[in-house]
Design an enzyme around this catalytic site. Sequence first.
Site, PDB file in Angstrom:
ATOM      1  N   ARG A   1      20.116  20.237  -2.059  1.00  0.00           N
ATOM      2  CA  ARG A   1      19.620  21.501  -2.623  1.00  0.00           C
ATOM      3  C   ARG A   1      19.279  21.344  -4.092  1.00  0.00           C
ATOM      4  O   ARG A   1      19.917  20.584  -4.811  1.00  0.00           O
ATOM      5  CB  ARG A   1      20.701  22.586  -2.564  1.00  0.00           C
ATOM      6  CG  ARG A   1      21.164  22.965  -1.189  1.00  0.00           C
ATOM      7  CD  ARG A   1      22.360  23.878  -1.361  1.00  0.00           C
ATOM      8  NE  ARG A   1      23.107  24.010  -0.158  1.00  0.00           N
ATOM      9  CZ  ARG A   1      23.164  25.117   0.582  1.00  0.00           C
ATOM     10  NH1 ARG A   1      22.504  26.180   0.210  1.00  0.00           N
ATOM     11  NH2 ARG A   1      23.875  25.156   1.671  1.00  0.00           N
TER      12      ARG A   1
ATOM     13  N   CYS B   1       5.755  45.984 -36.744  1.00  0.00           N
ATOM     14  CA  CYS B   1       5.255  47.094 -35.928  1.00  0.00           C
ATOM     15  C   CYS B   1       4.268  46.627 -34.855  1.00  0.00           C
ATOM     16  O   CYS B   1       3.662  47.444 -34.180  1.00  0.00           O
ATOM     17  CB  CYS B   1       4.636  48.172 -36.801  1.00  0.00           C
ATOM     18  SG  CYS B   1       3.229  47.586 -37.750  1.00  0.00           S
TER      19      CYS B   1
ATOM     20  N   ARG C   1      27.233  31.921  -7.977  1.00  0.00           N
ATOM     21  CA  ARG C   1      26.444  32.058  -9.204  1.00  0.00           C
ATOM     22  C   ARG C   1      26.560  33.506  -9.659  1.00  0.00           C
ATOM     23  O   ARG C   1      26.923  34.381  -8.868  1.00  0.00           O
ATOM     24  CB  ARG C   1      24.977  31.688  -8.955  1.00  0.00           C
ATOM     25  CG  ARG C   1      24.331  32.538  -7.890  1.00  0.00           C
ATOM     26  CD  ARG C   1      22.949  32.030  -7.544  1.00  0.00           C
ATOM     27  NE  ARG C   1      22.408  32.747  -6.393  1.00  0.00           N
ATOM     28  CZ  ARG C   1      21.416  32.329  -5.646  1.00  0.00           C
ATOM     29  NH1 ARG C   1      20.842  31.177  -5.917  1.00  0.00           N
ATOM     30  NH2 ARG C   1      20.976  33.036  -4.640  1.00  0.00           N
TER      31      ARG C   1
ATOM     32  N   SER D   1       5.129  45.285 -43.458  1.00  0.00           N
ATOM     33  CA  SER D   1       5.357  45.499 -42.029  1.00  0.00           C
ATOM     34  C   SER D   1       4.494  44.481 -41.292  1.00  0.00           C
ATOM     35  O   SER D   1       3.267  44.471 -41.460  1.00  0.00           O
ATOM     36  CB  SER D   1       4.971  46.922 -41.645  1.00  0.00           C
ATOM     37  OG  SER D   1       5.140  47.087 -40.261  1.00  0.00           O
TER      38      SER D   1
ATOM     39  N   TYR E   1      13.949  46.411 -40.044  1.00  0.00           N
ATOM     40  CA  TYR E   1      13.740  47.246 -38.845  1.00  0.00           C
ATOM     41  C   TYR E   1      12.667  46.661 -37.934  1.00  0.00           C
ATOM     42  O   TYR E   1      11.858  45.833 -38.353  1.00  0.00           O
ATOM     43  CB  TYR E   1      13.366  48.684 -39.240  1.00  0.00           C
ATOM     44  CG  TYR E   1      11.990  48.828 -39.877  1.00  0.00           C
ATOM     45  CD1 TYR E   1      10.835  48.943 -39.102  1.00  0.00           C
ATOM     46  CD2 TYR E   1      11.852  48.860 -41.265  1.00  0.00           C
ATOM     47  CE1 TYR E   1       9.583  49.067 -39.683  1.00  0.00           C
ATOM     48  CE2 TYR E   1      10.606  48.987 -41.857  1.00  0.00           C
ATOM     49  CZ  TYR E   1       9.475  49.094 -41.058  1.00  0.00           C
ATOM     50  OH  TYR E   1       8.239  49.207 -41.627  1.00  0.00           O
TER      51      TYR E   1
ATOM     52  N   GLY F   1      15.228  30.685  -4.149  1.00  0.00           N
ATOM     53  CA  GLY F   1      14.188  30.484  -3.149  1.00  0.00           C
ATOM     54  C   GLY F   1      12.931  29.802  -3.654  1.00  0.00           C
ATOM     55  O   GLY F   1      12.013  29.544  -2.883  1.00  0.00           O
TER      56      GLY F   1
ATOM     57  N   LYS G   1      24.098  25.632 -10.178  1.00  0.00           N
ATOM     58  CA  LYS G   1      24.799  25.438  -8.900  1.00  0.00           C
ATOM     59  C   LYS G   1      25.793  24.279  -9.008  1.00  0.00           C
ATOM     60  O   LYS G   1      26.957  24.408  -8.619  1.00  0.00           O
ATOM     61  CB  LYS G   1      23.762  25.161  -7.795  1.00  0.00           C
ATOM     62  CG  LYS G   1      24.338  25.207  -6.418  1.00  0.00           C
ATOM     63  CD  LYS G   1      23.254  24.963  -5.367  1.00  0.00           C
ATOM     64  CE  LYS G   1      22.283  26.133  -5.276  1.00  0.00           C
ATOM     65  NZ  LYS G   1      21.138  25.848  -4.419  1.00  0.00           N
TER      66      LYS G   1
ATOM     67  N   MET H   1      12.584  26.766  -5.112  1.00  0.00           N
ATOM     68  CA  MET H   1      12.504  25.317  -4.869  1.00  0.00           C
ATOM     69  C   MET H   1      13.044  25.008  -3.466  1.00  0.00           C
ATOM     70  O   MET H   1      13.423  25.900  -2.733  1.00  0.00           O
ATOM     71  CB  MET H   1      13.279  24.581  -5.947  1.00  0.00           C
ATOM     72  CG  MET H   1      12.566  24.621  -7.293  1.00  0.00           C
ATOM     73  SD  MET H   1      13.450  23.718  -8.536  1.00  0.00           S
ATOM     74  CE  MET H   1      14.790  24.808  -8.914  1.00  0.00           C
TER      75      MET H   1
HETATM   76  C1  PEP Z   1      -0.829  44.882 -35.457  1.00  0.00           C
HETATM   77  O1  PEP Z   1      -1.885  44.324 -35.720  1.00  0.00           O
HETATM   78  O2  PEP Z   1       0.193  44.281 -35.104  1.00  0.00           O
HETATM   79  C2  PEP Z   1      -0.735  46.341 -35.529  1.00  0.00           C
HETATM   80  C3  PEP Z   1       0.419  46.956 -35.316  1.00  0.00           C
HETATM   81  O3  PEP Z   1      -1.878  47.026 -35.722  1.00  0.00           O
HETATM   82  P1  PEP Z   1      -2.943  47.337 -34.571  1.00  0.00           P
HETATM   83  O4  PEP Z   1      -2.356  46.931 -33.278  1.00  0.00           O
HETATM   84  O5  PEP Z   1      -3.213  48.782 -34.678  1.00  0.00           O
HETATM   85  O6  PEP Z   1      -4.094  46.482 -34.997  1.00  0.00           O
END
Ligand code: PEP
Length: 913
Positions: free
Chosen positions: A110, A870, A360, A803, A890, A119, A40, A121
Amino acid sequence: MKKTSDTSKTKSSSQKTRYVYNFGQQTDGNASMRELLGGKGANLAEMAAIGLPVPPGFTVSTEVCSYFYANGRSYPKTLGKDVDAAIKAVEKQMQREFGGRDNPLLVSVRSGARDSMPGMMDTILNLGLNDKTVEGLASISDNPRFAWDCYRRFIQMYGDVVMGVQAANDESEDPFHALLDDMKKTLGKELDNELSAEELQELVTRYKALIAEQTGKSFPQDVYEQLWGAVGAVFGSWKNDRAILYRSQYGIPAEWGTAVNIQAMVFGNAGDDSGTGVAFTRDPASGEKVFYGEYLTNAQGEDVVAGVRTPKAIAAMAKELPKNFTDLEKVRARLEKHFKDMQDFEFTIENGRLFILQTRNGKRTGLAAIRIAVEMTQEKLIDKKAALLKIPAESVDSLLVPVFDLKAQKEAKLICKGLPAGPGAATGRIAFTAAQAEVQARKGNKVILCRSETSPDDLKGMLHSQGILTTRGGVSSHAALVARQLGKVCICGAGDITINYEKKTLTANGITLKEGDYISINGTTGLVYQGLIESADSEVKRVLEGTMKASDSYTYELFNTVMEWSDKYRKLRIRTNADTPAMAKTAVAYGAEGIGLCRTEHMFFEGSRIDDMRQMILAVDGVQRREALKKLLPMQRKDFVGLFKAMAGRPVTIRLLDPPLHEFLPQDDAVRRQLADKLGLPLEFVIDRIKALHEENPMLGCRGCRLGILYPEITEMQVQAIFEAAAQLLTAKTPVAVHPEIMIPLVGFKAELADQLNIVHRIADEVMKKKNVKIKYMVGTMVEVPRAAITADEIAEHAEFFSFGTNDLTQTTLGLSRDDMGLFYDEYQQKEIYSKNPFASLDKTGVGKLMQFAVTNGLKTRKDLKLGICGEHAGDPDSIDFCHKLGLHYVSCSPPRVPIARLAAAQAALRSK
Ligand code: PEP
Ligand code: MG
C-alpha cells in the site's frame, strides 16, 4: 534534509542510508517519522510499539520514492537486500513462507504519503498467491473457496494496477467486473460470495486469459516479481492524474513522495467468524462522539470502501460478533487517547482474532472538525491551543453556508432516503458522469453528481459538483470520504434509486429524472428531493443577525467558542474589504475590526450614478469635469456617512478611484446612443471620446494614482466627500467617532504620493476649517507594484501606512494578467509548476520577498508605519500565516472570510510560538 540520490554510495557501510523500516516484533519507526515513513507507515510503527495487534510488516521510505523519480524509475542498490531481509523477518513472525507452497505468506502493498490522500494512489492485496500457493492456502485454511476468492481478487487488482487492464473509458465497465458479472448471471447467482471454489477457479482462468489477451503477457507466478511490480506501481501512482489533482487541491508538494507499506495479510474473508471494517472514533460527518463505521463479515477491506456491497453499521457488530466488538471499543478509546485526535482505522477479524491494519487522523467535515476540537477540549483530552490548531481554518466556512429553506423543503417532493455522509444542502442539475459534471459546471450550472458508486477517477467531477449522490456504498465509501474532505454535500447508499447510465435516467419510488433535471439533496438528513429547493441562511448567520436565539443553536455555540479562543491568541487584527454599509455590518457581525479597503469605484455603479460618472469621464476639460463631479459629491458623501456609521468608530480605509476610466463606459452601440441622448451630446462625440480613452493594456495604463494626478478634481471631490461625511457625524446630535484612512492606489514613485497627499491635506484642512471640527485621519498607500516595494524607504517618507495590494502586486511581479490565466492554468497545474494558484495563495518566494523587503525598508524610514494587506490573499490561511510572520498589523479580507481569517491568524500566532 531531503535526499534525492543514493547517498549510500558515498557513505561508509556503517552509515548506509536506511530505506526499510520494520514494524512488528521489532519496530524501527514511530509516529513522528511521517516525512520518512508517510502517515500510514509512521502510525503502523506507533501502534505496533504500543502493543496494538498490528500484522507485522515494513515500510519502504519516501526517500526511495525521490530516488525512483530522480533515477529513471530505478531503486537504490541496497534496497533489494534490505527488502529480502525484511520479508524474512515477517516470515519468521507469521511462521509462513513468502512463495512457500505449503504455508504461504501473503502481503498487502500500500501507498502512504505524509498526508493521507485517500484512494488516490494504488493498493494491492493478497500478493504472493500463484497457481501453487493458492493450493497451499486452500489446505491450511481448510477453505478452498476462500483461497480461490483471494486469488481472483489478487489477479484482478494486480491486472488493473500493475498490468494496466482497465475500463476503456468512463462509461464502459471494468473488464474484470464484467467477467464476474457475466459469470454470476450465467449461474443465476446474485452475490459474489455465492460463487463456489470451482467457479472461482474458473474465474481465475478467465481473468488470466483476459490479461494475456490485453497485455500479451502472462500473469507473473514468481512472488518476488509480483512484489517488485507492485512496489513500482505504488511509487508510480504518486504521479497519476488523480494524485496530481489531489495534490494541487490540497497544496501537497510533489517532492514529498509516498512511502510503500508491505504488511502480512490477515483475512477477513476466511469465513463467517471473519470480517473487515472501517471505523471512526467519532462521527466524521457531524463530529458527535459516537462510535461510527461499518463492516462486512466474510469480506476484504476493498469490499467496504469500494461500495460494492453496502456494509452494516458498526453497532450491529455488538450482536453479531460481541467479543470482537468489545475489543474494538477498547481499541477505539486507546487510539483517541494515544493520538489525541479522531481516528479513522481499519480492522480485520480473522477467525475471531482482531487485527488493526491502519489508523490515521480521520478526514472530517468542517462542522465535525470544529465540534471534535471543542468537545475534546471540554473532555480535557487536548487544550485550547491544540484544539485551534486541529481545525482547518477553511472549515469555519461550513458553519456559514446556506441550508435549505425549511418551508421550501417541506413542500418539495421527497424521492428517497440515503445515508447522510456530508452535511449541508445542495441543489443542482443531475450529471451522471464526472465528465458531464465538469461540462455543466463550466457552463455555469450547479451540478449534483449522481453515480452508483464513485471511484477516485471521479475526483475532478466531484470538485465541480455542489453535491454527490450515490446509490451504493456506505459512509466510508470513497464518495463519502472524498466529499467530506472537499466539504461537499453527500448522500451515499440511496438504495431505492436505480441509475440507468445508458438512458441517462435516475428512478426511485415511481419518479424518473433525466440528466440535466434538478435534484436537491440534504446531506445532513440523507433526504433526496425532486427539483430545486430554495436555500436559507445558516444558523450562525441568523443568530448574528438576530433572527434566531443563540441558545437555540449548538452550531452557533461551537462557532462562537472557536472565535473567542481565536481572538485570545491572534496578534493580527482582522479588517474587511467592504464598499457598502450592508457589507460592513455583516463583516462587523463576523468580527471585523475595521475596513481595510473600500473600493470607491464600486460606489459608482449603483442606479443612475453610472451616468453621472460617465458624464465626468466624457468631460473634455476640468471645468466640465468639475460640473459632473458636483453631482457625484453628495452621493459619495452619503455613502461615506453610511459606511462610517456602520463601522462605529472603527478605522475605515478608503481608497481613491483606481480603475481605468473606460471600464465605466458602454461597449454596446444602443447604450452609447442612450447615453448620448441623456447627456445631450452628439453620438459621434461620445464614440470619439470612448476611442480616445481606449488603452491597449488598461491594467498597466491610466489607472490608480495616475487618474488623480491627471484629474486632480476627482481626488478633490472624493476627499471632500470623506471629510464632509466625517464632520457631519462628529458634529451630529449623537456624535459617531470616525477614523478615516485615505489610501492612494498604484503608487510607484514617492512623487506620485506627494502629489496626491498635497491635495488630501489641502482639502481636509479646508473642510475642517469650514466645519470647525478636528478630524483625526491618516494617509497612506497601497503597495501593489514592485517599484513601490523596492523604494519602500522613500515611499514611507510620505506614507503613514502601507497596504499590500497583492492582487496587483502578484500580477505585476509575475508579469501575469489576473484576468487571463485561464488559458494555461490547467497545464501549469498538471505540470505542478505552480504549487497553488498565485492569485489565491501568496507566492511567498517571489511576491513574498518583495513584501518582506518593503516591510523592512519602510520601517527603517518610519518606525510606526502601519502595515496591512488587502489583496484576496488576506483571506487565505496560508497567506495569513505568512503575513503574521512578516509582522503585518492587519489583514483585510471579504466579509464572509473574516471568521476564517480570525482562526487562521490565531493558528499563525500559535505556530510561531
Ligand atoms: C490589489 O491589487 O490587491 C487590490 C486590493 O486592489 P484591486 O484588487 O482593487 O486592484
Ligand atoms: Mg489593485
